[in-house]
Design a protein around this motif. Structure first.
Motif, short mmCIF file in Angstrom:
data_model
loop_
_atom_site.label_atom_id
_atom_site.label_comp_id
_atom_site.label_asym_id
_atom_site.label_seq_id
_atom_site.Cartn_x
_atom_site.Cartn_y
_atom_site.Cartn_z
N VAL A 181 0.51 -1.10 0.16
CA VAL A 181 0.08 0.08 -0.03
C VAL A 181 0.96 1.13 0.03
CG1 VAL A 181 -1.72 1.26 1.43
CG2 VAL A 181 -1.72 -1.19 1.45
N SER A 212 -3.99 -9.87 6.25
CA SER A 212 -3.28 -9.09 5.11
C SER A 212 -2.83 -7.86 5.42
CB SER A 212 -4.71 -9.19 4.35
OG SER A 212 -5.60 -8.06 4.82
N GLN A 214 -3.49 -5.03 4.30
CA GLN A 214 -4.61 -4.12 4.71
C GLN A 214 -5.13 -4.45 6.28
OE1 GLN A 214 -4.51 -5.40 1.62
NE2 GLN A 214 -4.41 -4.12 0.38
N GLN A 217 -3.81 -3.01 9.56
CA GLN A 217 -4.14 -1.51 10.13
C GLN A 217 -5.22 -1.67 11.18
OE1 GLN A 217 -2.38 0.81 8.55
NE2 GLN A 217 -1.46 -0.97 7.36
#
Lengths: 247, 123
Positions: A181, A212, A214, A217
């Motif tokens: 990201v 993952s 993501q 977070q």
């Protein structure tokens, strides 16, 4: 596709775990960037042999990684240098040095081939460790597929950390835009980016075993997990501490 | 670092000494903390007897779903430590005060792999 079957456990395993493992087994069997399918499967097999290698036991006990002489257990077709790299990653990883990687590169095991090898070894090892943790047999390795490696390198590379070149933190673009990201290129995420498929391989398994990129977070709890983030990080911390991993 | 960060996010008091093997500390603020810590430790040590013992203990205390997820996380970090060390990764947040406090509290600079992150005159 190879099916990972956990029915012997007598309780359910999240479906995304065997799905991710089965998908990786397909990738493992196919030609990579620097190794053929048979070589990749042989590297995976060598990672399993490392755990019963008597020379690795002796070397681990030695004050120096170079303090004892011997020969690794090696029933496969790989060279001694390649098997040594595989076994070190499994049994003596925190004594791997820049000199070791450079010496290999000067003697036929290029840094790109080393990175792909690392990716295979650690990803197969983590799948095997999951089975061992649950007390079930290891999955048989896949039948290798024919074909030649692509010998493809990313366009832009830097040497700003670690033992090998990587894609720069701002360089996850084009074909490699899925690598991380933007703005969150932690060193470990960039670590194997010299061979982007090697990085993709472990990240897909991480998404099933842990979180993952993501999902990381979320510091509270992922909806698809039965343990919260603190419980996860306690496990992560204890495993890292036992392995004497500073990172 | 992520244990402390996640604890701060949920306003939970934890004791980081659980990471270095203290069962009482592991249980502070973390459900099944002692069992999870023992299970993780046995996997990292690769000791068959203690894996069986700790697995049975975690299964009895927390059930199969927790056991499966814990096995996944432990297996994941058996991989991650090897990526970090085989590539010689420096830690990303060495300038962080919180990171420095944790490294001090847990004595992490004694690990050989700290050489990838420390200046030659540190440690």
């Amino acid at each position: 596709m190879t099916a990972f079957d956990f029915s012997a456990l007598g309780f359910a395993v999240r479906r995304d775990i065997p799905e991710a493992y089965s998908a990786y087994w397909e990738v493992l069997a196919a030609p990579g960037n620097w190794w053929t399918g048979p070589e990749r499967v042989a590297i995976a097999d060598a990672s399993r042999e490392a755990l019963s290698c008597e020379f690795c036991v002796l070397r681990k006990q030695s004050l120096s990684a170079y303090g004892v002489n011997g020969i690794h257990k090696n029933s496969g077709p790989l060279s001694g240098r390649v098997v040594d790299a595989v076994h070190r990653i499994i049994t003596d990883q925190n004594r791997i040095t820049q000199t070791f990687v450079d010496d290999n590169a000067a003697n036929g095991l290029s840094k790109a081939a080393y990175v792909e090898l690392v990716g295979i070894v650690v990803t197969v090892f983590s799948i095997d460790e999951f089975n061992r943790a649950l007390g079930i047999s290891l999955q048989p390795l896949p039948e290798p597929k024919p074909g030649e490696p692509s010998f493809e390198l990313p366009d832009a590379l830097v040497e700003d950390m670690g033992f090998v070149p990587t894609i720069p933190a701002h360089g996850a673009t084009g074909k490699n835009a899925d690598s991380w990201v933007p703005g969150s290129a932690a060193n470990v995420v960039r670590a194997l980016s010299l061979v982007p498929d090697a990085a993709r391989g472990w990240q897909q398994i991480a998404g099933a075993q842990y979180l993952s990129l993501q999902g990381m977070q979320n510091l509270v709890q992922d909806d698809n997990r039965s343990i919260n983030r603190m419980q996860m990080e306690l496990i992560a911390g204890r495993v890292s501490a036992v392995n004497e991993c500073f990172y | 670092m992520m244990l402390r960060t996640s604890a701060m996010t949920t306003d939970t008091e934890v004791d980081l000494q659980g990471v270095v093997g203290n069962k009482t500390s592991a249980a502070t603020g973390i459900a099944y903390g002692a069992e999870l810590m023992s299970f993780a430790e046995s996997i990292a040590l690769r000791d068959e007897h203690s894996i069986v013992e700790s697995r049975d203990g975690l299964l009895a205390a927390a059930g199969p779903a927790v056991l499966v997820d814990a096995a996944g996380v432990a297996a994941n970090f058996q991989r991650m430590v090897r990526i970090a060390d085989s590539i010689g990764l420096p830690f990303d947040y060495m300038d962080s005060t919180m990171v420095q406090e944790i490294q001090q509290e847990l004595g992490l600079k004694r690990f050989a792999s700290s050489r990838h992150s420390l200046h030659p005159d540190e440690g």
